[in-house]
Scaffold this active site. Structure first.
Site, mmCIF file in Angstrom:
data_model
loop_
_atom_site.group_PDB
_atom_site.id
_atom_site.type_symbol
_atom_site.label_atom_id
_atom_site.label_comp_id
_atom_site.label_asym_id
_atom_site.label_seq_id
_atom_site.Cartn_x
_atom_site.Cartn_y
_atom_site.Cartn_z
ATOM 1 N N TYR A 70 50.255 49.164 34.098
ATOM 2 C CA TYR A 70 50.359 50.535 34.619
ATOM 3 C C TYR A 70 51.581 51.248 34.025
ATOM 4 O O TYR A 70 51.540 52.456 33.767
ATOM 5 C CB TYR A 70 50.449 50.551 36.147
ATOM 6 C CG TYR A 70 49.141 50.255 36.836
ATOM 7 C CD1 TYR A 70 48.256 51.278 37.161
ATOM 8 C CD2 TYR A 70 48.793 48.961 37.173
ATOM 9 C CE1 TYR A 70 47.054 51.018 37.788
ATOM 10 C CE2 TYR A 70 47.584 48.679 37.805
ATOM 11 C CZ TYR A 70 46.721 49.712 38.108
ATOM 12 O OH TYR A 70 45.531 49.443 38.731
ATOM 13 N N LYS A 77 40.608 47.173 34.371
ATOM 14 C CA LYS A 77 41.783 46.870 33.565
ATOM 15 C C LYS A 77 42.263 45.461 33.909
ATOM 16 O O LYS A 77 42.035 45.056 35.053
ATOM 17 C CB LYS A 77 42.909 47.877 33.770
ATOM 18 C CG LYS A 77 43.241 48.298 35.208
ATOM 19 C CD LYS A 77 43.627 47.293 36.229
ATOM 20 C CE LYS A 77 44.854 46.465 36.023
ATOM 21 N NZ LYS A 77 45.087 45.553 37.190
HETATM 22 P P1 NAD Z 1 39.409 39.151 43.518
HETATM 23 O O1 NAD Z 1 39.915 37.751 43.375
HETATM 24 O O2 NAD Z 1 39.500 39.764 44.862
HETATM 25 O O3 NAD Z 1 37.881 39.218 43.061
HETATM 26 C C1 NAD Z 1 37.402 38.550 41.913
HETATM 27 C C2 NAD Z 1 35.922 38.288 42.065
HETATM 28 O O4 NAD Z 1 35.474 37.536 40.958
HETATM 29 C C3 NAD Z 1 35.615 37.452 43.327
HETATM 30 O O5 NAD Z 1 34.491 37.986 43.971
HETATM 31 C C4 NAD Z 1 35.276 36.085 42.765
HETATM 32 O O6 NAD Z 1 34.336 35.390 43.554
HETATM 33 C C5 NAD Z 1 34.684 36.442 41.403
HETATM 34 N N1 NAD Z 1 34.745 35.338 40.451
HETATM 35 C C6 NAD Z 1 33.751 34.987 39.636
HETATM 36 N N2 NAD Z 1 34.096 33.931 38.893
HETATM 37 C C7 NAD Z 1 35.350 33.594 39.251
HETATM 38 C C8 NAD Z 1 36.241 32.568 38.857
HETATM 39 N N3 NAD Z 1 35.926 31.682 37.897
HETATM 40 N N4 NAD Z 1 37.432 32.529 39.444
HETATM 41 C C9 NAD Z 1 37.814 33.419 40.385
HETATM 42 N N5 NAD Z 1 36.998 34.423 40.809
HETATM 43 C C10 NAD Z 1 35.772 34.496 40.256
HETATM 44 O O7 NAD Z 1 40.151 40.033 42.433
HETATM 45 P P2 NAD Z 1 40.264 41.609 42.399
HETATM 46 O O8 NAD Z 1 41.561 41.997 42.949
HETATM 47 O O9 NAD Z 1 39.051 42.224 42.968
HETATM 48 O O10 NAD Z 1 40.334 41.878 40.807
HETATM 49 C C11 NAD Z 1 39.173 41.904 40.001
HETATM 50 C C12 NAD Z 1 39.441 42.770 38.764
HETATM 51 O O11 NAD Z 1 39.728 44.088 39.193
HETATM 52 C C13 NAD Z 1 40.645 42.328 37.928
HETATM 53 O O12 NAD Z 1 40.371 42.508 36.558
HETATM 54 C C14 NAD Z 1 41.764 43.259 38.351
HETATM 55 O O13 NAD Z 1 42.704 43.487 37.325
HETATM 56 C C15 NAD Z 1 40.981 44.509 38.683
HETATM 57 N N6 NAD Z 1 41.656 45.327 39.703
HETATM 58 C C16 NAD Z 1 41.883 46.629 39.438
HETATM 59 C C17 NAD Z 1 42.521 47.426 40.364
HETATM 60 C C18 NAD Z 1 42.735 48.879 40.082
HETATM 61 O O14 NAD Z 1 43.429 49.536 40.874
HETATM 62 N N7 NAD Z 1 42.165 49.422 39.011
HETATM 63 C C19 NAD Z 1 42.944 46.878 41.580
HETATM 64 C C20 NAD Z 1 42.672 45.547 41.838
HETATM 65 C C21 NAD Z 1 42.030 44.777 40.874
#
Ligand code: NAD
Length: 367
Positions: free
Chosen positions: A215, A131
């Site tokens: 949410y 999401k």
């Molecule tokens: P994060 O920043 O920790 O991870 C993002 C990943 O994408 C990293 O590994 C990064 O290297 C990679 N990436 C690739 N290209 C990129 C760019 N151009 N810029 C930045 N990062 C890049 O983020 P996250 O918290 O893991 O979130 C990722 C996704 O998961 C989002 O869509 C977020 O909404 C979703 N999420 C969902 C939940 C949930 O409970 N369902 C919780 C956290 C995150």
């Protein structure tokens, strides 16, 4: 038996039957495990998703996709993923040639969801996408079309739909346990740290609403089982705060549903919130916190009595439940309970919320 307690029993039975149904399906499903490739090895993928394959009955982690060779090395070694099953973004499309990969789980920044989901479908893989599904209605529609054309399933990572308290809240609210629902309040937010992609509109597609306010919106929709017809929203953002140069901080929005239910919702990047309350004609169902990774707490007020409601710990947590659900749908040929259309419905409302806040008017949804 009083009407209320009968309704309560039915509500409880509903949740129990749903879980029993899932268990029965699990027992009869074929034993093959569906292989997932996880795309984007960031915080959520590595801390929440990847460790929870261990608790799955029908899903396994078989491939990794990352732009960082050191992460492929580290997590490849940790999860026993051979070099042949580790991909960079540049050679992502080669997943097409790997029969071990049945599905792709897209866990990238929001604006990359559409592209990587569509490329997964074109490579002949089922798609689980985090999401918000994408950053616009148009992107969601393109993802749905790509998966339909490829004959592949598309599911969105709304993990609360696999969490027992939220499932019970849905049953109780829709079953009229505290009388027909009149109002819902839903609040989600946290004080965001600076310097991250969530604060960079080209990557996030928006601020708190895209990330955490979704949410509140999603809960209002799943607790009513209805689609809102009208929204009004107020935004408050301090543009001098360096975190909020390109994205919004606070939104307060009100949704009106066809049955007359009104939902008052909060989305914030500068204050902590995690809860919702369903208020019926005879009492209320409160969840606080409502949607964390664990620790959901439910309190119900009915017939003048306020009491906590506790459920036994589930055999499978919400993350494993979500991963297994898509796998079971693939194995059994059924449709996920959180399809692309579900993600699209949220984006349709989010676009209306942004429009209402910008134009300072009520916006009819779909109009
Ligand atoms: P994060 O920043 O920790 O991870 C993002 C990943 O994408 C990293 O590994 C990064 O290297 C990679 N990436 C690739 N290209 C990129 C760019 N151009 N810029 C930045 N990062 C890049 O983020 P996250 O918290 O893991 O979130 C990722 C996704 O998961 C989002 O869509 C977020 O909404 C979703 N999420 C969902 C939940 C949930 O409970 N369902 C919780 C956290 C995150």
């Amino acid at each position: 038996m009083a009407t209320g307690s009968r309704r309560e029993l039915l509500g409880g039975l509903g949740a129990g039957m749903m879980l029993a149904g899932m268990a029965a399906r699990a027992a009869t499903a074929p034993s093959r495990k569906i292989g997932y490739a996880v795309v984007g090895l960031g915080s959520y993928a590595t801390r929440q998703i990847m460790p929870n394959f261990a608790g799955c009955d029908h899903a396994r982690l078989v491939a990794l996709v990352s732009g960082t060779p050191a992460k492929l090395e580290q997590y490849g070694a940790q999860y026993g993923i051979p070099a042949t099953h580790r991909y960079s973004y540049a050679d992502y499309d080669r997943i097409r040639d790997n029969p071990d990969i049945d599905a792709v789980y897209v866990v990238l920044p929001n604006s990359m969801h559409a592209e990587y989901s569509i490329r997964a479908a074109q490579a002949g893989k089922h798609v689980m996408c985090e999401k918000p599904m994408a950053v616009s209605v148009a992107e969601c529609e393109a993802m749905i079309a790509a998966c339909r054309k490829a004959g592949k399933k598309l599911m969105i990572g709304y993990r609360s739909r696999f969490e027992p308290y939220n499932r019970l809240a849905i049953d109780l609210a829709r079953g009229g346990h505290v009388g027909p629902t009149r109002f819902i309040t839903a609040e989600h937010g946290f004080p965001i740290r600076p310097n991250q992609w969530r604060l960079d509109r080209p990557l996030s597609g928006g601020g708190s609403m895209m990330d955490i306010g979704i949410y509140s919106l999603n809960a209002a929709r799943y607790l009513t089982g209805e689609e809102p017809v009208e929204v009004s929203a107020i935004e408050s953002t301090d543009r001098n705060d360096p975190r909020f140069r390109t994205v919004e901080d606070r939104l307060s929005f009100t949704l009106r549903f066809p049955s007359g239910i009104v939902a008052n919702c909060i989305s914030s990047y500068s204050s902590p919130h995690n809860g919702y309350r369903v208020i019926g004609t005879e009492g209320w169902i409160d969840m606080e916190p409502a949607t964390p990774y664990s620790g959901q707490t439910m309190t119900i007020r009915k017939d003048g009595v306020t009491a906590p409601r506790t459920l036994p710990s589930p055999a499978k947590n919400q993350f494993a439940g979500q991963l297994d659900h898509l796998a079971e749908c693939v194995l059994g040929g059924s449709t996920p309970i959180v399809t692309g259309e579900e993600g699209l419905a949220d984006l349709r409302v989010i676009e209306a919320i942004y429009r209402s806040a910008a134009e300072r008017t009520f916006v009819r949804i779909g109009a």
